[in-house]
Design a protein around this motif. Structure first.
Motif, PDB file in Angstrom:
ATOM      1  N   LEU A  81       0.682  -1.123   0.061  1.00  0.00           N
ATOM      2  CA  LEU A  81      -0.014  -0.002   0.065  1.00  0.00           C
ATOM      3  C   LEU A  81       0.860   1.059   0.047  1.00  0.00           C
ATOM      4  O   LEU A  81       1.907   1.289   0.596  1.00  0.00           O
ATOM      5  N   CYS A  82       0.437   2.157  -0.521  1.00  0.00           N
ATOM      6  CA  CYS A  82       0.960   3.760  -0.543  1.00  0.00           C
ATOM      7  C   CYS A  82       0.114   4.376   0.540  1.00  0.00           C
ATOM      8  O   CYS A  82      -0.755   3.928   0.923  1.00  0.00           O
ATOM      9  N   ALA A  83       0.740   5.653   0.824  1.00  0.00           N
ATOM     10  CA  ALA A  83      -0.037   6.363   2.179  1.00  0.00           C
ATOM     11  C   ALA A  83      -1.509   6.706   1.648  1.00  0.00           C
ATOM     12  O   ALA A  83      -2.406   6.431   2.522  1.00  0.00           O
ATOM     13  N   ASN A  84      -1.618   6.783   0.453  1.00  0.00           N
ATOM     14  CA  ASN A  84      -3.054   6.923  -0.140  1.00  0.00           C
ATOM     15  C   ASN A  84      -4.054   6.019   0.060  1.00  0.00           C
ATOM     16  O   ASN A  84      -5.199   6.237   0.558  1.00  0.00           O
ATOM     17  N   ARG A  85      -3.576   5.047  -0.329  1.00  0.00           N
ATOM     18  CA  ARG A  85      -4.336   3.670  -0.292  1.00  0.00           C
ATOM     19  C   ARG A  85      -4.705   3.098   1.221  1.00  0.00           C
ATOM     20  O   ARG A  85      -5.562   2.654   1.565  1.00  0.00           O
ATOM     21  N   VAL A 117      11.119  -9.499   8.297  1.00  0.00           N
ATOM     22  CA  VAL A 117       9.958  -8.684   7.822  1.00  0.00           C
ATOM     23  C   VAL A 117       8.925  -9.675   7.178  1.00  0.00           C
ATOM     24  O   VAL A 117       9.138 -10.289   6.268  1.00  0.00           O
ATOM     25  N   GLN A 118       7.620  -9.501   7.682  1.00  0.00           N
ATOM     26  CA  GLN A 118       6.503 -10.371   6.808  1.00  0.00           C
ATOM     27  C   GLN A 118       5.875  -9.207   5.833  1.00  0.00           C
ATOM     28  O   GLN A 118       5.597  -8.077   6.069  1.00  0.00           O
ATOM     29  N   ALA A 119       6.196  -9.535   4.618  1.00  0.00           N
ATOM     30  CA  ALA A 119       5.643  -8.552   3.444  1.00  0.00           C
ATOM     31  C   ALA A 119       4.244  -9.275   2.845  1.00  0.00           C
ATOM     32  O   ALA A 119       4.291 -10.392   2.577  1.00  0.00           O
ATOM     33  N   GLU A 120       3.413  -8.402   2.910  1.00  0.00           N
ATOM     34  CA  GLU A 120       2.183  -8.725   2.168  1.00  0.00           C
ATOM     35  C   GLU A 120       2.026  -7.884   0.943  1.00  0.00           C
ATOM     36  O   GLU A 120       1.967  -6.756   0.757  1.00  0.00           O
ATOM     37  N   VAL A 121       1.872  -8.856  -0.221  1.00  0.00           N
ATOM     38  CA  VAL A 121       1.754  -8.173  -1.425  1.00  0.00           C
ATOM     39  C   VAL A 121       0.660  -9.162  -2.354  1.00  0.00           C
ATOM     40  O   VAL A 121       0.579 -10.089  -1.867  1.00  0.00           O
ATOM     41  N   LEU A 132       4.952   0.985   4.352  1.00  0.00           N
ATOM     42  CA  LEU A 132       4.013   1.124   3.340  1.00  0.00           C
ATOM     43  C   LEU A 132       4.934   0.968   2.174  1.00  0.00           C
ATOM     44  O   LEU A 132       5.862   2.134   1.930  1.00  0.00           O
ATOM     45  N   ILE A 133       4.923  -0.045   1.656  1.00  0.00           N
ATOM     46  CA  ILE A 133       6.280  -0.186   0.251  1.00  0.00           C
ATOM     47  C   ILE A 133       5.802   0.050  -1.014  1.00  0.00           C
ATOM     48  O   ILE A 133       6.683   0.062  -1.877  1.00  0.00           O
ATOM     49  N   ARG A 151       4.510   2.271  -4.357  1.00  0.00           N
ATOM     50  CA  ARG A 151       4.656   3.597  -4.880  1.00  0.00           C
ATOM     51  C   ARG A 151       3.388   4.424  -5.021  1.00  0.00           C
ATOM     52  O   ARG A 151       2.220   3.655  -5.031  1.00  0.00           O
ATOM     53  N   ASP A 152       3.426   5.595  -4.754  1.00  0.00           N
ATOM     54  CA  ASP A 152       2.145   6.227  -4.603  1.00  0.00           C
ATOM     55  C   ASP A 152       1.240   5.953  -5.846  1.00  0.00           C
ATOM     56  O   ASP A 152       1.607   5.976  -6.903  1.00  0.00           O
ATOM     57  N   ILE A 153      -0.150   5.770  -5.439  1.00  0.00           N
ATOM     58  CA  ILE A 153      -1.092   5.476  -6.634  1.00  0.00           C
ATOM     59  C   ILE A 153      -1.127   6.689  -7.449  1.00  0.00           C
ATOM     60  O   ILE A 153      -1.296   6.322  -8.900  1.00  0.00           O
ATOM     61  N   GLY A 154      -1.113   7.913  -7.179  1.00  0.00           N
ATOM     62  CA  GLY A 154      -1.148   8.980  -8.179  1.00  0.00           C
ATOM     63  C   GLY A 154       0.116   8.762  -9.050  1.00  0.00           C
ATOM     64  O   GLY A 154      -0.267   9.304 -10.455  1.00  0.00           O
ATOM     65  N   THR A 155       1.174   8.564  -8.722  1.00  0.00           N
ATOM     66  CA  THR A 155       2.513   8.563  -9.505  1.00  0.00           C
ATOM     67  C   THR A 155       2.045   7.166 -10.397  1.00  0.00           C
ATOM     68  O   THR A 155       2.357   7.653 -11.835  1.00  0.00           O
ATOM     69  N   THR A 156       1.830   6.326 -10.033  1.00  0.00           N
ATOM     70  CA  THR A 156       1.481   5.124 -11.035  1.00  0.00           C
ATOM     71  C   THR A 156       0.440   5.275 -12.019  1.00  0.00           C
ATOM     72  O   THR A 156       0.787   5.116 -13.120  1.00  0.00           O
TER      73      THR A 156
END
Length: 197
Positions: free
Chosen positions: A21-25, A186-190, A93-94, A96-101
């Protein structure tokens, strides 16, 4: 997947949690009514109309699937957020910002393809066809998901690159930064679509 996430975090084997997730999401999950409180004029002035529109369309599609199958949209991310908070683990929050994407996708495709992409987003809002559960389950299978993404990468390269490939690289780099700063687990959720990348 939400149950698996909660179970892994509760195992106590991890020092920190990272989520796609990014900060916005992230804000959209922890403050689900945040979009309702946005100032419309500020959204227009900041040039965020396409981003907000795309976010609303994606949320509507996820909500439709969630209602059909009795699941909460983003439940696995919510489980990771809640689990990290309950155990006092750092949450990263790993993505990229959704706006950038979305800007990268928009700039990467010709104007006629943009119309196709936006019409697809809007169709996902207005079309209420039932999605067979077998199709959802089939997408979870690694080989089918992998072949679908491989086909997408071949036929829609200009969209695939900013939407999947660049984000894979971004998230991998973020995870490396986290792992290299000090020894930790680190547990990573993708999402399944990003596992290979």
């Amino acid at each position: 997947s939400a149950e698996a996430v909660a179970r892994e975090i509760a195992s106590g084997e991890y020092d920190e949690v990272a989520i796609e997730l990014c900060a916005n999401r992230h804000r959209g999950i922890v403050e689900p009514h945040a979009l309702e409180r946005m100032d419309l004029f500020e959204v227009i002035r900041a040039g965020k109309v396409p981003m907000i529109t795309a976010m609303l369309a994606m949320a509507a599609f996820q909500q439709r699937i969630a209602e059909q199958f009795g699941i909460e949209p983003g439940a696995e991310m919510r489980a990771a957020i809640d689990g990290a908070r309950e155990r006092g683990l750092a949450l990263h929050l790993i993505d990229r910002d959704i706006g950038t994407t979305l800007r990268r996708v928009y700039r990467n495709v010709p104007w006629y393809r943009r119309l196709y992409l936006f019409s697809g987003l809007f169709a996902s809002i207005v079309v209420d066809d039932e999605i067979p559960e077998s199709e959802i389950e089939a997408l979870k299978e690694g080989y089918l998901l992998e072949s679908t993404f491989a086909q997408f990468a071949t036929t829609e390269q200009r969209t695939y690159q900013p939407l999947i490939d660049e984000r894979d690289q971004y998230m991998a780099a973020r995870l490396l930064d986290i792992a290299e700063s000090k020894p930790r687990r680190v547990q990573a959720e993708v999402g399944a679509g990003h596992l290979k990348g």
